[in-house]
Design an enzyme around this catalytic site. Sequence first.
Site, PDB file in Angstrom:
ATOM      1  CD  GLU A  51      -1.418  -2.476   1.620  1.00 44.22           C
ATOM      2  OE1 GLU A  51      -0.271  -2.538   2.120  1.00 44.22           O
ATOM      3  OE2 GLU A  51      -2.129  -3.493   1.457  1.00 44.22           O
ATOM      4  NE  ARG A  61     -17.854  -8.542   2.892  1.00 46.56           N
ATOM      5  CZ  ARG A  61     -18.307  -9.540   3.626  1.00 46.56           C
ATOM      6  NH1 ARG A  61     -18.533  -9.361   4.917  1.00 46.56           N
ATOM      7  NH2 ARG A  61     -18.531 -10.717   3.097  1.00 46.56           N
TER       8      ARG A  61
END
Lengths: 312, 292
Positions: free
Chosen positions: A56, A165
């Site tokens: 990341e 999500r």
Amino acid sequence: MTKLLGTREVYGDTLSELGAVNKNIVVLDADLSGSTKTSVFAKKFPDRFFNMGVSEADMMGTAAGLSTCGKIPFASTFAIFASGRAWEQVRQSIAYPKLNVKIVASHGGITVGEDGASHQAIEDIALMRCIPNMTVIMPCDGIETKSVIHEIVKYNGPVYVRVARGKFPVVMPEDYKFSIGKGVVVRNGKDATIIAMGLMVSHAIEAAAMLEKEGLNIRVINMSTIKPIDRDLIIKAAKETGAIITAEEHSIIGGLGEAVAGVVAEEFPVPMKRVGIQDKFGQSGLAEELLAHYGLMPKDIAVAVREVVKKK
Amino acid sequence: METLISEIMTKPDIENLKKWARQLRLDVLMMLNKAKSGHTGGSLSAADIVAALYFYKMRHDPKNTKWEDRDRFVLSKGHAAPIQYAALARCGYFSPKELRTLRKLGSILQGHPDMKCTPGIEVCTGSLGQGLSMANGMALALRLDKKTSRVYALLGDGEVEEGQIWEAAMSAAHYKLDNICAILDFNGFQIDGAVTDVMNVEPLTEKWKAFGWHVLMIDGHDMEQIIHALDEAETIKGQPTMIIARTVKGKGVSIFEGKYQYHGVPPSDEELKKSLEELGVSAEGWPERLVE
């Protein structure tokens, strides 16, 4: 039955639509493209998609470099990694030089569910909000997500967007247009105001409907831009309704609640309460179970409203 | 395994480049003495490499800092900012007079490189380990736009202790970024002591090769070797190039050479005087007057 839409699904679709129009859009992911839905863009525009692997920090730096050459990079991963693992890269390489990088982080909050605390970002809004130059947004539903993605492409500067999500109930009308820094009154009322973000907007509307039956007339604001926050709308709500309740799927430390409290305390103090995660980590479980466990259901918001209204 | 430098360069004006390196060293010492803070050792060790890049290798236009076809330079070891500021000033990006303002309130010359303040600076660095990722991003964008521009990134040896460097090393090789040339200023010291004592980074050549880079080993103070390596890097296709440049921390001034204690310490007035004598340069007329 309320219509449900996944904010991350809408993100993926919108991104690939925009990618067809704007050739400067490039997309980076850190091995989660199937989950963040950047895979939709990747399939359509493989030459403008860069999977950076599980790294990341490198992804954020690479996005920064791409933006210095005129690209509009969208960097996506889970919210905990975008805001936590790569925080200093976001601060140093992206926000400090005010580069045109869009960080769209999925799986924000506890509704991540079964994966548990390690994957549930409950601090991301706080972490991103405290960085100068950063704009922080959480759309409340699929319709708003689409408009948000369109708007942030027009804006030149770093933006953090949290999507989720799970699928959220649709709250905003089809023709709704998001503008950065503007909250929206989604329900009028005069006895108190619930200021919410993300999924909590629909919960706030449900709470207001419950309270209506008790004779309380509650205003609900969708505060999708957490930074820069819509000060005028907050002050107006404080003046007109005399009580403010915030609701967020985030720690009560550093999130929407504190952002609102800062404005209320400085400009027009009224009784307030923050509904959110009470300085605790999440855990495994179904999203619905977790929302109930951590006190983020409509009934929990209603309890907070009754409490604050009594203090008026 | 080392790639040997075989050809002898004849084209570039070596003596002229050496003169510029001397000028940059003078500038660094003067700037840091005036600023009363900053990083002496790592600025001096990079002087010859930076001179070769700015006065020979890179295609750039100080009067058109946003020229799309320019080569990019990323000072990933951002604490060596003074050496880059000196090069930028001497190339004409801004008046050399600005060098007097290093680290002062409101200066265009921040303690660490800042693209928003200084003409010619491409990104913000200073937090170690982040520059190579940004250089990779530039290289990807340039390739997408079918530009032949190259990206140069100068890394420190202490800096490669950062994990992000190795993430970026993987990415550059994975994406076959042959428009990237990284240079490692291998001066052997970091702020707490010798790199081998603090956190050994060796074997560097094998590490970079294993990560998929074309690796060249040079003496980072030998101008001919520097320019030859930079030229060779441009011919390497399908993989990024790492030039591991053996350098001496504080190079050019014996009181600073090889002393980690001067990593983040500027020269005092007395040290400045001795340094300039040793370099055979004069503070008189600085910064307007150039070295002979």
